[in-house]
Design a protein around this motif. Sequence first.
Motif, PDB file in Angstrom:
ATOM      1  N   THR A  49      45.050  51.382  42.113  1.00 45.11           N
ATOM      2  CA  THR A  49      45.024  52.271  40.955  1.00 45.11           C
ATOM      3  C   THR A  49      45.352  51.462  39.715  1.00 45.11           C
ATOM      4  OG1 THR A  49      45.710  54.156  42.299  1.00 45.11           O
ATOM      5  CG2 THR A  49      45.969  54.347  39.914  1.00 45.11           C
ATOM      6  N   ARG A  99      56.736  48.894  38.453  1.00 51.91           N
ATOM      7  CA  ARG A  99      56.983  49.488  39.780  1.00 51.91           C
ATOM      8  C   ARG A  99      58.379  49.107  40.233  1.00 51.91           C
ATOM      9  NH1 ARG A  99      52.855  48.902  44.959  1.00 51.91           N
ATOM     10  NH2 ARG A  99      53.911  50.389  46.361  1.00 51.91           N
ATOM     11  N   ILE A 128      58.467  54.253  42.960  1.00 48.37           N
ATOM     12  CA  ILE A 128      57.887  54.958  41.822  1.00 48.37           C
ATOM     13  C   ILE A 128      57.316  53.959  40.823  1.00 48.37           C
ATOM     14  CG2 ILE A 128      59.497  56.900  42.055  1.00 48.37           C
ATOM     15  CD1 ILE A 128      61.022  55.732  39.628  1.00 48.37           C
ATOM     16  N   LEU A 129      56.529  54.504  39.895  1.00 46.61           N
ATOM     17  CA  LEU A 129      56.087  53.779  38.712  1.00 46.61           C
ATOM     18  C   LEU A 129      56.747  54.416  37.494  1.00 46.61           C
ATOM     19  CD1 LEU A 129      52.227  53.410  39.366  1.00 46.61           C
ATOM     20  CD2 LEU A 129      54.028  51.739  39.822  1.00 46.61           C
ATOM     21  N   PHE A 143      55.483  58.164  37.849  1.00 46.56           N
ATOM     22  CA  PHE A 143      54.324  58.343  38.718  1.00 46.56           C
ATOM     23  C   PHE A 143      54.784  58.102  40.156  1.00 46.56           C
ATOM     24  CE2 PHE A 143      52.396  57.621  34.669  1.00 46.56           C
ATOM     25  CZ  PHE A 143      51.167  58.266  34.684  1.00 46.56           C
ATOM     26  N   THR A 144      54.284  58.916  41.046  1.00 49.54           N
ATOM     27  CA  THR A 144      54.643  58.789  42.455  1.00 49.54           C
ATOM     28  C   THR A 144      53.376  58.702  43.311  1.00 49.54           C
ATOM     29  OG1 THR A 144      54.715  61.198  42.708  1.00 49.54           O
ATOM     30  CG2 THR A 144      56.793  60.063  42.145  1.00 49.54           C
ATOM     31  N   LEU A 145      53.556  58.220  44.545  1.00 50.60           N
ATOM     32  CA  LEU A 145      52.432  58.094  45.475  1.00 50.60           C
ATOM     33  C   LEU A 145      52.080  59.468  46.067  1.00 50.60           C
ATOM     34  CD1 LEU A 145      53.230  54.824  47.457  1.00 50.60           C
ATOM     35  CD2 LEU A 145      51.174  55.283  46.111  1.00 50.60           C
ATOM     36  N   TRP A 196      48.283  56.908  43.161  1.00 50.15           N
ATOM     37  CA  TRP A 196      49.400  57.195  42.261  1.00 50.15           C
ATOM     38  C   TRP A 196      49.012  58.337  41.335  1.00 50.15           C
ATOM     39  CZ3 TRP A 196      54.120  55.035  42.842  1.00 50.15           C
ATOM     40  CH2 TRP A 196      54.202  53.865  43.620  1.00 50.15           C
ATOM     41  N   LYS A 197      49.976  59.321  41.265  1.00 52.94           N
ATOM     42  CA  LYS A 197      49.745  60.494  40.453  1.00 52.94           C
ATOM     43  C   LYS A 197      50.918  60.700  39.498  1.00 52.94           C
ATOM     44  CE  LYS A 197      45.930  61.678  42.563  1.00 52.94           C
ATOM     45  NZ  LYS A 197      44.616  61.648  41.884  1.00 52.94           N
TER      46      LYS A 197
END
Length: 736
Positions: free
Chosen positions: A156, A186, A194-195, A206-208, A214-215
């Motif tokens: 991503t 990250r 997380i990001l 952002f999480t997996l 990643w969303k």
Amino acid sequence: MRDGSLSPWPTDIDKALRDHRINRVAATRDGLLWIGTLSGGIYTLDKNGRQLYHYDMDYGLNNNSVLGLYADSNDNIWASLDDGLALIHHGSPVKMLTAGKTDPRLGMVYGIGRIGGDLCFAANQGFFRLESNTGLLSEHPGLRGQNWDISSFDGTSFVANNINTYIYDRAGNESIYPDNSTDIARGRVNGRDILVQSSYHSLRIFTLSPAGGWKFSHVVEGFGAPVRNVSVDAKGNIWCAHINRGIFQIRLSDDLSHIESQKYYPTLSASSRRGDFSIMTITGETFFTDGDSLYVFDRQNSSFSSAHPINRDLPHVKDICSATAVNDTLFWLATYDSYTLAEYSDGHFSTRLSVPVALFPRRNNRTNGKVFVDTDGTSYLALNGTVASVDREAKSNLSVKRPVLALSRVESRSDDSISYYPLNPENIAEISNSVRFLFSYPAFEGEPTRFYFSLAHRGDSTTRVSDAPETSYLNLSPGEYTLTARAEDDTHGVSNTVAYRFRVPTPLPLRWWAIMLYVITIIAVGYIFSHIRVKYRLRHQKLEFDARHAEQQALMLEQQRIIAEQKTRLLESELTSKSKELASMALNVTSKQQVIDSLRQSLNDRRHSYGSDTRLASEMLRKIESENTNSREFWSVFERNFDLIHEHFFRNLRARYPALTPGDLKFCALLRLNLSTKEIAGFTNLTIRGVETARYRLRRKLALPEGTSLVQFLISFNDSDPENKNKELPPPIKQL
């Protein structure tokens, strides 16, 4: 040339070569042909006649007239132009992306990444994609303006734009988050992977997703500041670099929804004056910079420390603004002036390669410099107006000849002239005590080079480091010296060592014979000075001795005078006493004489009265006569003693005044004894009137003027005294 005949070799640039006319050709070891033309610059062809590069005035040359070409041992191309030289660093592992004349202009490149197999560039003019299939450069119409970063995680990709955030999933599908962003990192926070994305005013998480992509999750509550870049350390702390106002340390709540704690550090050290804050990860450790040095966070003291081996081992790498890992040991350091490939091994840091930004047409700004490491190991450098690639494998396989350090000039300068000295003297060169050494070092890649100069003299040596291949020494003391020099850069390592032996002669005023002359002169001057000083001292001592002797003589004379005066006073006292004794004796004698005379008169009167001479009377008269005789003898004794006491008074007086009778002398003696008239009358059997008469006669004999005391004259009379001898006395009156 085939079968003994020539035939045309078709290329992509046949028409251009006919139009601009071929003038020179050179070949490099990789099989490329470099063709110099009279009006079109330099073209490069591969073995198949395909054009690879074209260099003209639009792409770096000063003009398009190529008069000569030369490929050196490092496969660099030197071109002799109509007004100077041009160097093409073909032998360098660094290649520069050159856009076509119809391609869009990149501007300042801030981020590089690969999306869907294509190389992409985030720049201040937009977002650009270099298609791998066609080699064409295209621009994304929705991402025009400022783009800060391209980052990819598990397929991503995120493009940080000044207005929106573009997200590309692993399938290449594009989505937009409608807010700006600046950076993304990250990390593992509170046990979750997380990001963390930064922006001008917030932090986003952002999480997996269960599907693996990643969303967007949520915006962190409680934080609002413009952040340049963000990083997550091994403890789960989120570090944010404010654009120009310090560093934030953030701890999130367990559910990652809001800030649990936050600390703000306006500076990294008390001496820091810079504000170019950045955060980076090097060999798994989080580093901070303010544009001066690299710092690590000391958790025990809650402060930043620059005491790290990276600052000690890489002191020449300054102004670091970002770091990018190549693998576990290699990493790029982007600085204001260069890109440096460094290595960490056995607890030490060292440099492997340095690419100066000055090699490229335009300089970067002072806040950007990022590196993207592709999957094949090629590194891409973000530059101003272009992108450069570094192929480490190609460089390692290239036979690069190490540059040679050489001494080019030895000189000394005075106010109006320059003296040059031989570079390879047969014997030790004799040069001035203020000298300048200039060296040559062909560092054509433009890498930062450090020059080490060591000067040895009488067992001691001093070393200095310079960025320029020259050094100067001023006011060297006489003696023999050895100067050794070497160069060091990150590409070639340490160069050869150049040694130069020379002697600084002793100045003429300091030669041995001059020193001997000085010594002799000093001894002579010292002798003369000492001699003069001794004479002066002797003369001064003699004068002092004479003065003391004269003073002693004067003192002795004064003492003798005092003694003489004391003796005189004593004698005068004795004379006065003796005179009084004589006067007393004279009075006694006078008294006795009067008694005798009275007795004698009585006896005579009695004898005459009775008319007979008695025996007793006769006997008494006889004795009286005998006493009278004794009285005359007494006078003789008195006269002698008086004369002795009063310094031959009678003799001198008689010699001076021969007319004086014995009676006069007796009368003078009585006057000198200062007897009264009555006492004199009793002594001389005269009446007082008779004494006055005798005094009058005596004054006449002595010829004393009126007003002169007879007694004082006789008391002071002493004919043996020179003063009395010189006195003008009236002549004595002759006796009639």
